[in-house]
Motif scaffolding. Structure first.
Motif, mmCIF file in Angstrom:
data_model
loop_
_atom_site.group_PDB
_atom_site.id
_atom_site.type_symbol
_atom_site.label_atom_id
_atom_site.label_comp_id
_atom_site.label_asym_id
_atom_site.label_seq_id
_atom_site.Cartn_x
_atom_site.Cartn_y
_atom_site.Cartn_z
ATOM 1 N N PHE A 117 52.165 57.593 83.261
ATOM 2 C CA PHE A 117 50.898 57.689 83.991
ATOM 3 C C PHE A 117 49.768 57.709 82.972
ATOM 4 C CE2 PHE A 117 47.328 60.037 85.715
ATOM 5 C CZ PHE A 117 47.099 59.334 86.890
ATOM 6 N N GLN A 118 48.811 56.799 83.159
ATOM 7 C CA GLN A 118 47.687 56.683 82.233
ATOM 8 C C GLN A 118 46.382 56.778 83.017
ATOM 9 O OE1 GLN A 118 48.465 52.887 80.348
ATOM 10 N NE2 GLN A 118 49.736 53.804 78.762
ATOM 11 N N VAL A 119 45.394 57.432 82.397
ATOM 12 C CA VAL A 119 44.087 57.576 83.026
ATOM 13 C C VAL A 119 43.023 57.430 81.949
ATOM 14 C CG1 VAL A 119 44.078 60.097 82.798
ATOM 15 C CG2 VAL A 119 42.673 59.009 84.552
ATOM 16 N N ARG A 120 41.910 56.852 82.342
ATOM 17 C CA ARG A 120 40.754 56.740 81.465
ATOM 18 C C ARG A 120 39.505 56.867 82.330
ATOM 19 N NH1 ARG A 120 41.546 50.274 80.027
ATOM 20 N NH2 ARG A 120 40.884 49.457 82.072
ATOM 21 N N SER A 121 38.355 57.071 81.697
ATOM 22 C CA SER A 121 37.145 57.310 82.472
ATOM 23 C C SER A 121 35.942 56.693 81.783
ATOM 24 C CB SER A 121 36.927 58.817 82.654
ATOM 25 O OG SER A 121 36.780 59.447 81.389
ATOM 26 N N ARG A 122 34.889 56.530 82.563
ATOM 27 C CA ARG A 122 33.600 56.107 82.042
ATOM 28 C C ARG A 122 32.528 56.502 83.051
ATOM 29 N NH1 ARG A 122 34.614 49.643 81.944
ATOM 30 N NH2 ARG A 122 35.521 49.369 83.993
ATOM 31 N N THR A 123 31.269 56.386 82.653
ATOM 32 C CA THR A 123 30.170 56.835 83.505
ATOM 33 C C THR A 123 29.488 55.690 84.234
ATOM 34 O OG1 THR A 123 28.723 56.755 81.566
ATOM 35 C CG2 THR A 123 29.727 58.874 82.098
ATOM 36 N N ARG A 141 23.033 50.566 85.167
ATOM 37 C CA ARG A 141 22.841 51.950 84.702
ATOM 38 C C ARG A 141 22.380 52.769 85.908
ATOM 39 N NH1 ARG A 141 22.281 52.746 79.272
ATOM 40 N NH2 ARG A 141 22.769 54.882 79.870
ATOM 41 N N THR A 142 22.834 53.998 85.987
ATOM 42 C CA THR A 142 22.592 54.803 87.183
ATOM 43 C C THR A 142 21.862 56.092 86.838
ATOM 44 O OG1 THR A 142 24.593 53.910 88.198
ATOM 45 C CG2 THR A 142 23.675 55.900 89.175
ATOM 46 N N LEU A 143 20.882 56.420 87.667
ATOM 47 C CA LEU A 143 20.201 57.714 87.587
ATOM 48 C C LEU A 143 20.564 58.518 88.826
ATOM 49 C CD1 LEU A 143 16.594 56.742 86.432
ATOM 50 C CD2 LEU A 143 18.389 57.784 85.051
ATOM 51 N N LYS A 144 21.088 59.703 88.577
ATOM 52 C CA LYS A 144 21.378 60.634 89.660
ATOM 53 C C LYS A 144 20.443 61.835 89.517
ATOM 54 C CE LYS A 144 25.182 58.973 91.786
ATOM 55 N NZ LYS A 144 25.404 58.929 93.230
ATOM 56 N N PRO A 200 30.161 51.112 85.291
ATOM 57 C CA PRO A 200 31.096 49.977 85.182
ATOM 58 C C PRO A 200 31.060 49.292 83.827
ATOM 59 C CG PRO A 200 29.971 49.930 87.298
ATOM 60 C CD PRO A 200 29.306 51.002 86.499
ATOM 61 N N THR A 201 29.878 49.275 83.165
ATOM 62 C CA THR A 201 29.773 48.614 81.863
ATOM 63 C C THR A 201 29.756 49.601 80.711
ATOM 64 O OG1 THR A 201 27.364 48.576 82.128
ATOM 65 C CG2 THR A 201 28.588 46.617 82.826
ATOM 66 N N ALA A 202 29.928 50.878 80.995
ATOM 67 C CA ALA A 202 29.924 51.897 79.941
ATOM 68 C C ALA A 202 31.255 51.877 79.193
ATOM 69 C CB ALA A 202 29.697 53.273 80.559
ATOM 70 N N LEU A 239 25.083 55.460 76.104
ATOM 71 C CA LEU A 239 26.372 55.261 76.776
ATOM 72 C C LEU A 239 27.488 55.793 75.890
ATOM 73 C CD1 LEU A 239 25.962 51.706 78.321
ATOM 74 C CD2 LEU A 239 26.141 53.871 79.554
ATOM 75 N N GLU A 240 28.111 56.845 76.325
ATOM 76 C CA GLU A 240 29.203 57.448 75.576
ATOM 77 C C GLU A 240 30.409 57.592 76.488
ATOM 78 O OE1 GLU A 240 27.795 61.101 74.011
ATOM 79 O OE2 GLU A 240 26.289 60.184 72.699
ATOM 80 N N ALA A 241 31.550 57.514 75.884
ATOM 81 C CA ALA A 241 32.794 57.636 76.656
ATOM 82 C C ALA A 241 33.119 59.110 76.887
ATOM 83 C CB ALA A 241 33.947 56.961 75.916
ATOM 84 N N PRO A 242 33.237 59.537 78.120
ATOM 85 C CA PRO A 242 33.624 60.933 78.395
ATOM 86 C C PRO A 242 35.084 61.165 78.055
ATOM 87 C CG PRO A 242 33.541 59.691 80.426
ATOM 88 C CD PRO A 242 33.080 58.751 79.348
ATOM 89 N N GLN A 243 35.402 62.367 77.733
ATOM 90 C CA GLN A 243 36.789 62.719 77.398
ATOM 91 C C GLN A 243 37.497 63.212 78.658
ATOM 92 O OE1 GLN A 243 37.059 65.485 74.147
ATOM 93 N NE2 GLN A 243 35.720 64.298 72.821
#
Length: 973
Positions: A684-690, A559-562, A692-694, A602-606
Motif C-alpha cells: 500500500f502506497q500513499v503520497r500527497s500534495r496541496t 493555485r488555490t486560496l482557502k 494538482p500541479t504541486a 509550493l512544497e510537498a507535505p509529509q
C-alpha cells in the motif's frame, strides 16, 4: 434629465482603517484544550507543540493530543526545547525535566530539592543537560541521569542565550559566557546589569547582542558591545517601556517584541526601536512560531492561540462604508468604490487614503461602475437611477439609460453593453448623459455581459442560455454540446479565448462562439459553481463558494486560496489587478497583497501513517503485516500535518499487487479500506500534495501479505505431494506385498489342504482300520455260520453303505450336519450290532434349526465317537450309553458345538488299560483330527478345537467322558 453637482462630504487626508492580517482565533470550539499558553514550537515532523497551564499538547492540523506522565507533579509545563535528536523536552514548577517518548511524557530528572519550586530554564551542551536557576547552575549527565555539578557563583542569573555555539548569561557581576569547565567567564564586569527583583534575558539582532531587564520600575534594553566593553541603551516606545515583555526575537530581518499589549514588529536604528506593525494589540502574547506552511502561530496568556496564515495579506476597511457593492479601477493607484447606501468613494490604495467621499442623491445600491479613460467618465448604475460622473469637472449627471443593471460592459467610450434584470441592450450615451441610441437585444433577464474588444462580438448570459452577437448583432446560442450554458461571469485572457464561469457546470473555454473545453472538479476546480471570473493576462481568477483559484490557461495549473490561507470570506465583490499587487474587494473592506506574496511556495507535505486496522481491530504501526486469509479486512489511515494543508490536501494512493494505478482520494479523511483482500503480497502506497500541479510528497509504504489457507500454502502442498508420493509408494508396496501374501496364502492354503487331505486319509484309514474291518467281517461270518442269512445280509449291506459313505465324504471338503448325522448313525448302528444290542446311542440335532443348511468339515466327529466306544464303553459289560448333540455356539461366531458324551470307564482308566496294550499302537484318528482342527483354526482364524471333560458320579468316581468339539460352519447356499 436633471444635472447637479455632488456634495463632497470629506476631502482628502482620510486614512482607511488598516487592520491586521486575517487572523484565526483557536478556542474551545476548535478543540483547543486551554486558554493559558506559555510556549509553542514546531518539530521537524510538522507537529505544533503547545505548553499550557493544563499540560503539554500536540496539534497535527486536525486535533489536539495531550501528553502526560503518571510521575508528573502538576500539569503546567514550560520552556519547550528540542534536543539534538529532535525529541521534545519541557520542565515544570515542581523541578521535573521531562521528554516525550512515544505517546507519553517521561521524567528524566527530578530537581525538586535543588530548585525549591523555582521555574528554571535549560539547554543541551554536548552530552549534558544544563539547568539555569536564578542563584545556581546545575549540569546533569544525559547518559547516567546523575547530577554532576552545582555552580553558585555571583547569582541573579539571566535566562541562558545560545549564540555561535556559546551560552551567554548575565549575573550580578556583569555579562559572561559559560565555559567548558561549567564556570562563568565574565566578559563585561559591569555592576547593575540585573539586580534582585528583575527578570533578565538576551536576544540577538543583526549579529549584535542585546540584554533585556524587566523590573517594576520599567523595562530596559541595552546593546552589549564586548569590544568596547560598554552597554548602550536602546530608546523604546512608551508601549514597550512599561508592562510585561515575555519574549523578544529576531525574525526575517525584523525585531519582534512580545508584550501584554500585543506583538510589535520593528527595527533598531541608531539605538532606537521603531514599530512598523502591531499584531494582536489587545492580547498578552507569550511566544510565536512560523510553521513550514508559513503560518504564524501566537500563544497568549489568557485567550488561547491565534494564527495568521499570510502575514502579508492585509485587510483594510473603508471609512463610513458599511457594505461595498461595486468597484472600478481608475488608474494604478486609485479605485472607485460604490456601496449599498449610495456612497461613492475614491480611494488611493497605495497610500491607504480615501481622497473623496460622495453621498449620491439616491441612497440605494450602486450595482456597477464602468470607467472610460479617454473621457475620464465613470458610468454608475443603481437599481432605479443611473448617472455619469465627470472626473474632470466633478459633475454628476443623471440618466435613465441603464437602470436595473446587473452588469455593464464598455464597448467603446460612448457605447455600453447593459445586462439588466429585464433585458439586454446596447446603449449609446452622449457627453451630456443623454441617450443617443438604445438597441434591445433580448427582453429576458440577463445576468452578465461581456464585449470582446478584439473580435467585436458581444456575449450576454441570460436566465436560460448564453448568446453571442456578432458585429451585425446576429444572435447565436452558445452550447456545450447539446446543453445550455448558464453563465454567471465572463472574462477574456491574452490568448483571446473567452471563459464563462457557470452555475454548476464549471469553467467553459469559448473560441469563436464554440465551447472547446470544459473544466470541472475532475480537473482540479474546488467547485463547479462559479460566482466570479476575472482575467489576469494568461491567468484567470476563479471565485466559488468553496475557495478562490488562480488558473494558468497555458499549462492548466491551479493555485488555490482557502480561508486558512488568509481570505476570511469567499464573498468577493471583485478582484482588481495592479502591476505589482492584487486587490480583493469584499463587502466589508478590501485585501491588498503583492503578487509575489499571495501564494505560499509550493512544497510537498509529509504524509505519514496514523493507524492500521485489521478485521476491525487496531494494530500497532509496522512496516509489514501478515494477515490471515480469513481476516483480510484492512483499513489504513494517514495524515499530513499543517493548518493550511488540512483544507487543500490531496491524497493519491494505490495497492500494488491489486491495482498499480494511482487513485485520488475523494475525501480528505485520510483513510482507505479494503474489504476482502485475496491471498497475495501487496504494497500500500500513499503520497500527497496541496494542488494538482504541486510537488508530490515522498511515497510512504506498508507491506501487506495476506496468507493463503494452510491447505494452499507451499509447505502444505509440498507435504501433500510428498505424502502422495509416500502413499503411492506404500500402495505399490502394499499391492506387491498383497500379491505376495495372496500367493503365499494360496501356497499355504494348498499346503494346509494337502495336510488336511493327508489327515483325512489318515482318518479314513483309521475309520477303515483292519481291526474295525476284521470285527465287522467276523460278525458277518458269525451270522453266516449260524445260518442267520438275513442278519448277515443286512449287516453286510450296512457295512457296504458305510464304506461307500466314507469314501464319498473323503472326496469333499465339507458336508452338511444332516450328512454327518447320517454317517454317524450308520457307524453307530454297526457298532451296536457288534455289541449285540448292548449299546444305546442318541443323536440330537434339535438345537440346530436347519441341519441341511450348515456345512462343516468332513471326518471330524467320527474319530471322537469311535474313541468313546473303543476306550470308554468297550470295557463295560453292560449299560453302554452314548449321546451326540449338535447346537450353535454362543461364544464363537459361525461355529457348531458337537458334544459327545459317554458313560464309560473314564479317561484315567482308559489310559491305564492302554498302557498295558501294545506300546506300538498309536491313536491315529484322534491325533489326525486334532491336527486338522489346528489347521482349520489357522485358516478360519476362529477359536475352534476340542475340549475334554471328565465326568464324575456323586461319589466322585469316574462316570464317563464329555468331548466338546467347536466346529466352524458355512451356511449352505
Amino acid at each position: 434629465m436633471r444635472t447637479y453637482f455632488f456634495i463632497v462630504l470629506l476631502l482628502l487626508s482620510t486614512l482607511s482603517v488598516a487592520q491586521e492580517p486575517a487572523i484565526f482565533h483557536l478556542d474551545d470550539k476548535d478543540g483547543l484544550p486551554d486558554v493559558e499558553f506559555y510556549d509553542i514550537l514546531e518539530d521537524d515532523k510538522g507537529f505544533i507543540w503547545l505548553a499550557a497551564d493544563k499540560g503539554l499538547y500536540r496539534y497535527d492540523g486536525q486535533e489536539f493530543k495531550q501528553f502526560t506522565s503518571p510521575e508528573q507533579r502538576g500539569r503546567s509545563v514550560f520552556y519547550l526545547t528540542l534536543d539534538p535528536s529532535g525529541d521534545l523536552w519541557c520542565t515544570n514548577l515542581a523541578g521535573q525535566f521531562l521528554y516525550v517518548d512515544g505517546d507519553r511524557l517521561q521524567v528524566f530528572a527530578d530537581l525538586r530539592s535543588q530548585l525549591n519550586g523555582e521555574l528554571a530554564n535549560f539547554k543541551f551542551r554536548k552530552d549534558e543537560l544544563h539547568v539555569y536557576a536564578i542563584d545556581k547552575l546545575l549540569r546533569i549527565d544525559l547518559k547516567t541521569q546523575k547530577l554532576q555539578e552545582t555552580y553558585t557563583g555571583p547569582g541573579n542569573y539571566s535566562e541562558p542565550f545560545l549564540q555561535d555555539e556559546k551560552i551567554f548569561l548575565s549575573s550580578s557581576d556583569g555579562v559572561g559566557v559559560m565555559s567548558d569547565a561549567f564556570e562563568i567567564e565574565t566578559l563585561l564586569e559591569i555592576k547593575g546589569v540585573g539586580g534582585k527583583g528583575t527578570k533578565n534575558f538576551f536576544f540577538a539582532y543583526k549579529g549584535e547582542q542585546y540584554h533585556v531587564t524587566r523590573a517594576l520600575a520599567g523595562n530596559a534594553i541595552v546593546r552589549v558591545d564586548y569590544d568596547a566593553g560598554t552597554l548602550e541603551s536602546i530608546q523604546l516606545p512608551d508601549i514597550i517601556l512599561e508592562g510585561a515583555i515575555p519574549h523578544i526575537t529576531e525574525h526575517e530581518g525584523a525585531l519582534w517584541v512580545f508584550t501584554d499589549q500585543g506583538v510589535h514588529k520593528g527595527i533598531i536604528v541608531n539605538n532606537t526601536f521603531t514599530i512598523d506593525n502591531t499584531y494582536l494589540s489587545k492580547e498578552y502574547v507569550t511566544k510565536f512560531t512560523k510553521d513550514r506552511e508559513h503560518s504564524y502561530w501566537f500563544t497568549t496568556l489568557d485567550n488561547g492561540v491565534f494564527i495568521i496564515p499570510n502575514i502579508n495579506l492585509k485587510k483594510y476597511k473603508v471609512p463610513r462604508v458599511e457594505k461595498i457593492t461595486a468597484i472600478e479601477k481608475l488608474n494604478d493607484s486609485i479605485v472607485l468604490f460604490g456601496s449599498a447606501r449610495g456612497h461613492l468613494v475614491q480611494h488611493n490604495i497605495r497610500k491607504n487614503l480615501t481622497e473623496q467621499f460622495i453621498q449620491l442623491e439616491d441612497s440605494i445600491t450602486v450595482n456597477d461602475i464602468v470607467y472610460s479613460k479617454a473621457k475620464n467618465l465613470s458610468y454608475l448604475s443603481q437599481w432605479t437611477v443611473s448617472s455619469v460622473l465627470d472626473h474632470n469637472t466633478q459633475e454628476l449627471k443623471k440618466t435613465v439609460a441603464y437602470t436595473g443593471t446587473k452588469s455593464l460592459s464598455r464597448i467603446n467610450d460612448s457605447v455600453l453593453l447593459n445586462a439588466a434584470y429585464n433585458r439586454a441592450s446596447l446603449i449609446t450615451i452622449g457627453q451630456d448623459a443623454k441617450i443617443k441610441e438604445d438597441i434591445t437585444l433580448n427582453n429576458k433577464r440577463a445576468y452578465t455581459a461581456f464585449h470582446d474588444l478584439k473580435k467585436k462580438d458581444n456575449y450576454v448570459a441570460y436566465i436560460d442560455n448564453l448568446r453571442r452577437y456578432d458585429e451585425f448583432l446576429e444572435p447565436k446560442v452558445v452550447r456545450n454540446g447539446i446543453e445550455s450554458i448558464l453563465a454567471t461571469s465572463i472574462a477574456q485572457t491574452d490568448d483571446l479565448a473567452l471563459w464563462a464561469g457557470t452555475y454548476n457546470a464549471g469553467l467553459m473555454k469559448i473560441v469563436d462562439g464554440d465551447v472547446i473545453a470544459n473544466y470541472t472538479t475532475k480537473d482540479g476546480l474546488v467547485s463547479n459553481d462559479i460566482t466570479l471570473l476575472r482575467s489576469d493576462g494568461d491567468h484567470l481568477w476563479i471565485v466559488t463558494d468553496d475557495g478562490i483559484q488562480y488558473f494558468n490557461v497555458i499549462d492548466n495549473s491551479l493555485r488555490t486560496l482557502k480561508k486558512r490561507n488568509g481570505l476570511l470570506t469567499y464573498r468577493i465583490v471583485d478582484i482588481t489587478m495592479f502591476d505589482d499587487s492584487f486587490l480583493f474587494t469584499t463587502e466589508d473592506g478590501y485585501y491588498v497583497v503583492k503578487r509575489t506574496e499571495i501564494f505560499d511556495p509550493l512544497e510537498a507535505p509529509q504524509v505519514y501513517f496514523t493507524n492500521v486496522s485489521i478485521d476491525d481491530k487496531d494494530v500497532p504501526l509496522a512496516e509489514q503485516y501478515n494477515v490471515p486469509f480469513n481476516k483480510n479486512r484492512v483499513q489504513i489511515s494517514f495524515h499530513t500535518n499543517g493548518f493550511k494543508s488540512g483544507e487543500s490536501i490531496q491524497y493519491e494512493y494505490r495497492l500494488v499487487g491489486f491495482d498499480d494505478d494511482w487513485k485520488m482520494l475523494d475525501s480528505k479523511s485520510g483513510s482507505v479500506e479494503y474489504a476482502s483482500l485475496v491471498p497475495k503480497d501487496y504494497f500500500f502506497q500513499v503520497r500527497s500534495r496541496t494542488a494538482p500541479t504541486a510537488p508530490l510528497s515522498q511515497i510512504q509504504e506498508i507491506a501487506i501479505s495476506v496468507k493463503l489457507p494452510f491447505w494452499k500454502q507451499s509447505w502444505f502442498l509440498i507435504l501433500l505431494y510428498m505424502a502422495g508420493i509416500t502413499l503411492s509408494v506404500w500402495l505399490v508396496w502394499r499391492r506387491v506385498r498383497f500379491r505376495e501374501s495372496i500367493k503365499n496364502k494360496q501356497l499355504k492354503t494348498l499346503a494346509v489342504e494337502k495336510q488336511i487331505t493327508d489327515l483325512k486319509l489318515e482318518n479314513l484309514r483309521s475309520q477303515m482300520n483292519p481291526h474295525f474291518i476284521f470285527n465287522a467281517l467276523n460278525s458277518i461270518q458269525e451270522y453266516i455260520v449260524l445260518n442267520r442269512k438275513e442278519e448277515a445280509s443286512d449287516y453286510l449291506g450296512k457295512f457296504a453303505d458305510l464304506i461307500r459313505t466314507y469314501l464319498d465324504h473323503s472326496s469333499k471338503g465339507s458336508i452338511t450336519i444332516a450328512e454327518e448325522i447320517e454317517s454317524l448313525d450308520m457307524y453307530l448302528e454297526l457298532e451296536r450290532l457288534r455289541f449285540e444290542d448292548k449299546l444305546e446311542y442318541k443323536i440330537d440335532s434339535t438345537a440346530v434349526d436347519n441341519p441341511e443348511g450348515f456345512r462343516i468339515p468332513t471326518m471330524l466327529v467320527q474319530p471322537y465317537v469311535e474313541n468313546a466306544i473303543k476306550h470308554g464303553l468297550l470295557h463295560k459289560k453292560s449299560d453302554r450309553r452314548l449321546t451326540i448333540s449338535f447346537a450353535k455356539s454362543l461364544d464363537v461366531e459361525n461355529a457348531i458345538l458337537c458334544i459327545i458324551e459317554d458313560n464309560g470307564i473314564g479317561r484315567a482308566k482308559a489310559i491305564e488299560l492302554k498302557e498295558k496294550r501294545d506300546k506300538i499302537h498309536k491313536a491315529f484318528a484322534t491325533k489326525a483330527t486334532r491336527e486338522r482342527l489346528q489347521l482349520i483354526n489357522k485358516n478360519v482364524h476362529k477359536n475352534v478345537g476340542v475340549v475334554f471333560y471328565d465326568l464324575k458320579d456323586t461319589e466322585n468316581n469316574p462316570a464317563g467322558t464329555r468331548v466338546v468339539l467347536t466346529i466352524p460352519y458355512k451356511e449352505k447356499r
